[in-house]
Design a protein around this motif. Structure first.
Motif, PDB file in Angstrom:
ATOM      1  N   ALA A  87     -38.357  40.450  30.213  1.00  0.00           N
ATOM      2  CA  ALA A  87     -37.318  41.054  29.365  1.00  0.00           C
ATOM      3  C   ALA A  87     -37.512  40.700  27.894  1.00  0.00           C
ATOM      4  O   ALA A  87     -36.923  41.346  27.016  1.00  0.00           O
ATOM      5  CB  ALA A  87     -35.943  40.600  29.838  1.00  0.00           C
ATOM      6  N   PHE A  88     -38.331  39.686  27.605  1.00  0.00           N
ATOM      7  CA  PHE A  88     -38.573  39.263  26.229  1.00  0.00           C
ATOM      8  C   PHE A  88     -39.967  39.661  25.733  1.00  0.00           C
ATOM      9  O   PHE A  88     -40.248  39.582  24.543  1.00  0.00           O
ATOM     10  CB  PHE A  88     -38.407  37.743  26.118  1.00  0.00           C
ATOM     11  N   ALA A  89     -40.834  40.076  26.657  1.00  0.00           N
ATOM     12  CA  ALA A  89     -42.193  40.470  26.288  1.00  0.00           C
ATOM     13  C   ALA A  89     -42.187  41.865  25.657  1.00  0.00           C
ATOM     14  O   ALA A  89     -41.330  42.695  25.982  1.00  0.00           O
ATOM     15  CB  ALA A  89     -43.086  40.459  27.526  1.00  0.00           C
ATOM     16  N   THR A 139     -38.463  31.652  16.363  1.00  0.00           N
ATOM     17  CA  THR A 139     -37.854  32.315  17.523  1.00  0.00           C
ATOM     18  C   THR A 139     -38.864  33.113  18.327  1.00  0.00           C
ATOM     19  O   THR A 139     -38.837  33.094  19.560  1.00  0.00           O
ATOM     20  CB  THR A 139     -36.733  33.281  17.061  1.00  0.00           C
ATOM     21  N   GLY A 140     -39.728  33.846  17.621  1.00  0.00           N
ATOM     22  CA  GLY A 140     -40.686  34.706  18.310  1.00  0.00           C
ATOM     23  C   GLY A 140     -39.985  35.750  19.143  1.00  0.00           C
ATOM     24  O   GLY A 140     -39.151  36.513  18.656  1.00  0.00           O
ATOM     25  N   SER A 141     -40.267  35.766  20.445  1.00  0.00           N
ATOM     26  CA  SER A 141     -39.692  36.773  21.338  1.00  0.00           C
ATOM     27  C   SER A 141     -38.252  36.464  21.732  1.00  0.00           C
ATOM     28  O   SER A 141     -37.524  37.347  22.185  1.00  0.00           O
ATOM     29  CB  SER A 141     -40.532  36.863  22.619  1.00  0.00           C
ATOM     30  N   THR A 199     -35.161  41.814  17.281  1.00  0.00           N
ATOM     31  CA  THR A 199     -35.577  42.088  18.653  1.00  0.00           C
ATOM     32  C   THR A 199     -35.148  40.953  19.585  1.00  0.00           C
ATOM     33  O   THR A 199     -34.681  41.186  20.712  1.00  0.00           O
ATOM     34  CB  THR A 199     -37.100  42.283  18.729  1.00  0.00           C
ATOM     35  N   ALA A 200     -35.300  39.719  19.118  1.00  0.00           N
ATOM     36  CA  ALA A 200     -34.896  38.561  19.921  1.00  0.00           C
ATOM     37  C   ALA A 200     -33.389  38.556  20.147  1.00  0.00           C
ATOM     38  O   ALA A 200     -32.924  38.272  21.266  1.00  0.00           O
ATOM     39  CB  ALA A 200     -35.332  37.269  19.246  1.00  0.00           C
ATOM     40  N   ARG A 201     -32.620  38.882  19.104  1.00  0.00           N
ATOM     41  CA  ARG A 201     -31.158  38.953  19.252  1.00  0.00           C
ATOM     42  C   ARG A 201     -30.780  39.959  20.339  1.00  0.00           C
ATOM     43  O   ARG A 201     -29.911  39.699  21.178  1.00  0.00           O
ATOM     44  CB  ARG A 201     -30.497  39.362  17.931  1.00  0.00           C
ATOM     45  N   ALA A 202     -31.434  41.109  20.306  1.00  0.00           N
ATOM     46  CA  ALA A 202     -31.131  42.161  21.285  1.00  0.00           C
ATOM     47  C   ALA A 202     -31.492  41.711  22.693  1.00  0.00           C
ATOM     48  O   ALA A 202     -30.735  41.961  23.650  1.00  0.00           O
ATOM     49  CB  ALA A 202     -31.878  43.438  20.923  1.00  0.00           C
TER      50      ALA A 202
END
Length: 217
Positions: A38-40, A88-90, A116-119
């Motif tokens: 889900a984070f990739a 944070t990255g992903s 993107t990470a927040r989402a």
């Protein structure tokens, strides 16, 4: 062909992470249930549970699962503790840290990665992690933390990072010169700072923390 991500996640834990001496049950439990896919990046989700650092935008990358596991086990956040993540990255490691702690503040220098990470965190219902768009070397938290986890390497550990630790706090970071870097745990106790070498690895430098080029005459 559809991928059985739950089975892939189980294999990641049992065949990659656990054999690399990640044995803490809380850490293994988090890794066993946190959906790394889900984070990739969407195009790389089929590789989410492979033993590689998945590339992100701007030359950044998701840490290998084994390195994420060792980092989590090294700092081992407790349920009442505050965490600062630098890079944070992903958002995957952010999510794992949040599952182990009271709250996570994560800083990311690239606005699009931060968004993107927040989402991704919101999609997983993770409400105790906040992602701030900032550069670590120009940021002033105005507070200190129990745990600090740095996801990029440094030539030398920045003093301001150590200054952000609470008494009794601990900091995970990879330091040194490629390819012979070492992961260390810095702990703040009654006798001052203690630095323990954990393992050897090689990681891209945090922006602003690479060695200063030496000029030969």
């Amino acid at each position: 062909m559809s991928i059985d991500y739950a089975h892939a996640r189980e294999n990641m834990v049992e065949q990659q992470v656990r054999p690399w001496d990640v044995l803490d049950t809380r850490v293994l439990d988090v890794l066993a249930r946190m959906p790394r896919e889900a984070f990739a990046p969407a195009a790389l989700r089929s590789l989410a549970y492979t033993d590689v650092a998945l590339p992100l935008a701007h030359g950044e990358a998701m840490l290998k699962p084994v390195l994420a596991g060792r980092a989590l086990q090294s700092v081992l956040p407790q349920a009442g503790e505050s965490v600062l993540e630098i890079g944070t990255g992903s958002g995957y490691l952010t999510a794992c840290l949040a599952a182990l702690s009271r709250e996570v503040t994560s800083i990311e220098r690239h606005a699009d990665l931060a968004e993107t990470a927040r989402a991704a965190l919101a999609a997983q219902g993770i409400a105790n992690a906040s992602v701030i768009h900032a550069d670590a070397f120009g940021w002033h938290p105005g507070r200190s933390f129990d745990v600090i986890c740095v996801t990029g390497a440094v030539d030398e550990i920045p003093q301001q990072f150590i200054g952000w630790l609470n008494p009794g706090g601990r900091l995970f970071v990879v330091r040194g010169r490629s390819p012979a870097m070492e992961a260390v745990l810095v702990q703040q106790d009654v006798n001052g700072l203690r630095t323990d070498s954990l393992f050897e690895t090689d990681l891209p430098y945090l922006a602003g923390a690479a060695p200063v080029p030496a000029f030969a005459l």
